[in-house]
Motif scaffolding. Structure first.
Motif, PDB file in Angstrom:
ATOM      1  N   LEU A 117       0.817  -1.204   0.000  1.00 60.68           N
ATOM      2  CA  LEU A 117       0.000   0.000   0.000  1.00 60.68           C
ATOM      3  C   LEU A 117       0.853   1.257   0.000  1.00 60.68           C
ATOM      4  O   LEU A 117       0.525   2.249  -0.645  1.00 60.68           O
ATOM      5  CB  LEU A 117      -0.935   0.011   1.213  1.00 60.68           C
ATOM      6  N   VAL A 118       1.944   1.229   0.745  1.00 60.65           N
ATOM      7  CA  VAL A 118       2.810   2.406   0.832  1.00 60.65           C
ATOM      8  C   VAL A 118       4.269   1.977   0.838  1.00 60.65           C
ATOM      9  O   VAL A 118       4.623   0.913   1.343  1.00 60.65           O
ATOM     10  CB  VAL A 118       2.519   3.248   2.099  1.00 60.65           C
ATOM     11  N   GLY A 119       5.115   2.838   0.271  1.00 63.96           N
ATOM     12  CA  GLY A 119       6.553   2.688   0.409  1.00 63.96           C
ATOM     13  C   GLY A 119       7.009   3.737   1.407  1.00 63.96           C
ATOM     14  O   GLY A 119       7.020   4.936   1.092  1.00 63.96           O
ATOM     15  N   LEU A 120       7.324   3.330   2.601  1.00 69.12           N
ATOM     16  CA  LEU A 120       7.640   4.286   3.661  1.00 69.12           C
ATOM     17  C   LEU A 120       8.923   5.049   3.383  1.00 69.12           C
ATOM     18  O   LEU A 120       9.057   6.213   3.692  1.00 69.12           O
ATOM     19  CB  LEU A 120       7.741   3.556   5.006  1.00 69.12           C
ATOM     20  N   ARG A 121       9.888   4.382   2.827  1.00 67.19           N
ATOM     21  CA  ARG A 121      11.158   4.976   2.429  1.00 67.19           C
ATOM     22  C   ARG A 121      11.822   3.997   1.476  1.00 67.19           C
ATOM     23  O   ARG A 121      11.252   2.970   1.147  1.00 67.19           O
ATOM     24  CB  ARG A 121      12.055   5.258   3.645  1.00 67.19           C
ATOM     25  N   LYS A 122      13.020   4.312   1.006  1.00 66.53           N
ATOM     26  CA  LYS A 122      13.690   3.425   0.071  1.00 66.53           C
ATOM     27  C   LYS A 122      13.879   2.041   0.691  1.00 66.53           C
ATOM     28  O   LYS A 122      14.365   1.911   1.810  1.00 66.53           O
ATOM     29  CB  LYS A 122      15.052   4.007  -0.312  1.00 66.53           C
ATOM     30  N   ASN A 123      13.458   1.007  -0.041  1.00 64.52           N
ATOM     31  CA  ASN A 123      13.605  -0.395   0.372  1.00 64.52           C
ATOM     32  C   ASN A 123      12.753  -0.763   1.585  1.00 64.52           C
ATOM     33  O   ASN A 123      12.990  -1.793   2.217  1.00 64.52           O
ATOM     34  CB  ASN A 123      15.074  -0.736   0.647  1.00 64.52           C
ATOM     35  N   VAL A 124      11.782   0.078   1.956  1.00 60.58           N
ATOM     36  CA  VAL A 124      10.872  -0.237   3.058  1.00 60.58           C
ATOM     37  C   VAL A 124       9.439  -0.106   2.544  1.00 60.58           C
ATOM     38  O   VAL A 124       9.101   0.872   1.878  1.00 60.58           O
ATOM     39  CB  VAL A 124      11.090   0.693   4.268  1.00 60.58           C
ATOM     40  N   ALA A 125       8.610  -1.114   2.836  1.00 61.48           N
ATOM     41  CA  ALA A 125       7.232  -1.095   2.351  1.00 61.48           C
ATOM     42  C   ALA A 125       6.302  -1.679   3.404  1.00 61.48           C
ATOM     43  O   ALA A 125       6.726  -2.410   4.305  1.00 61.48           O
ATOM     44  CB  ALA A 125       7.110  -1.893   1.049  1.00 61.48           C
ATOM     45  N   ALA A 126       5.020  -1.333   3.283  1.00 63.61           N
ATOM     46  CA  ALA A 126       3.995  -1.865   4.179  1.00 63.61           C
ATOM     47  C   ALA A 126       2.719  -2.077   3.380  1.00 63.61           C
ATOM     48  O   ALA A 126       2.483  -1.417   2.368  1.00 63.61           O
ATOM     49  CB  ALA A 126       3.749  -0.918   5.349  1.00 63.61           C
ATOM     50  N   GLY A 127       1.900  -3.003   3.846  1.00 62.35           N
ATOM     51  CA  GLY A 127       0.652  -3.281   3.142  1.00 62.35           C
ATOM     52  C   GLY A 127      -0.180  -4.316   3.857  1.00 62.35           C
ATOM     53  O   GLY A 127       0.031  -4.602   5.041  1.00 62.35           O
TER      54      GLY A 127
END
Length: 275
Positions: A91-101
């Motif tokens: 759903l979102v890329g919080l920062r480079k190489n970090v994601a959540a969903g």
């Protein structure tokens, strides 16, 4: 004079045609550029066979199908997905190489025919929840996943995983390997490791009621090997060692096993969907 008229008419015809065609050609060119900018979708589907414990804590193995589904864009690298992780929708890329969903997984089951007499069946369910993942170092991915089951055990469960990701010369050639920490709420652990008074009377096991906590520590390795442009082989092997109150359950210590093994092998086919 007629010749001049004809030449004038011809010039007007050419000019009007050019003026009419210019916007059309420009539109077609823009559409072509837009089409070129839209990457294709690559879809991998596969089917194989897997073995796993008949239910969490069981000492018996059961065979079943191993489906494989993966979708990614042609302008992106082959996605990292370990064999045991829940399917994720970023759903979102919080920062480079970090994601959540959000994440989805089929819940484990326990059929009456597999369990000792008196133990309740744990039916089919779908676990849904949230995940966060990121790279803590080059090729080292950390992922946390928490899910609630709809149906089935109707409880909260989740994992913490750390995987080393190794890519081969071919983009789709990949190896993942790493440790696991598996957590279950009190309701989850009771669904699979509790011995109710009724189950104790029917099975001869002592009554037992666990609480929430880490129920297993383990490791999983997965590999994908392309066989040309379209075909490939996917395989994995996993091991969990039941811990704490799960390991202390009489259902495990007297009728099951703390050591839980799983493995699978599938043939895959990749095709392209034009955009």
């Amino acid at each position: 004079m007629p010749g001049l008229v004809r030449q004038g008419l011809y010039a007007c015809l050419v000019l009007s045609t050019a003026l009419f065609a210019a916007p059309v050609l420009a539109e077609d060119g823009a559409a072509a550029i837009e089409t070129e900018q839209k990457p294709d979708r690559l879809v991998m589907v596969g089917l194989g066979v897997r073995t796993k414990p008949s239910y969490p804590g069981s000492g018996d193995q059961s065979l079943g199908p191993l489906p494989v589904v993966n979708v990614w864009r042609s302008d992106q690298p082959f996605p990292v997905e370990t064999p045991d992780e829940a399917k994720g929708l970023k759903l979102v890329g919080l920062r480079k190489n970090v994601a959540a969903g959000v994440s989805f997984a089929f819940a484990p089951v326990r059929k009456n025919k597999d369990a000792p007499p008196g133990f309740a069946e744990v039916g089919f369910g779908v676990e849904t929840g949230l995940y966060v993942e990121g790279y803590v170092a080059s090729g080292l991915r950390l992922r946390a996943d928490v899910r609630q089951s709809i149906g089935g055990h109707k409880a909260l469960t989740g994992e913490l995983s750390l995987d080393y990701v190794l890519r081969g010369a071919n983009d789709r050639q990949m190896l993942t390997i790493g440790p696991r920490v598996r957590y279950g709420s009190a309701k989850y652990n009771r669904a699979f490791f509790e011995v109710t008074p009724a189950a104790a009377a029917a099975s001869g096991l002592p009554a037992y009621r666990p609480e929430a906590g880490v129920y297993a520590l383990g490791a999983v390795a997965g590999a994908y090997q392309p066989l040309g442009e379209r075909w490939g082989l996917f395989g994995f092997a996993g091991y969990d060692r039941l811990q704490g109150q799960a390991a202390a359950s009489p259902l495990v210590s007297q009728r099951g096993k703390r050591d839980q093994f799983s493995a699978g092998l599938a043939l895959t086919h990749t095709f392209r969907i034009k955009r």
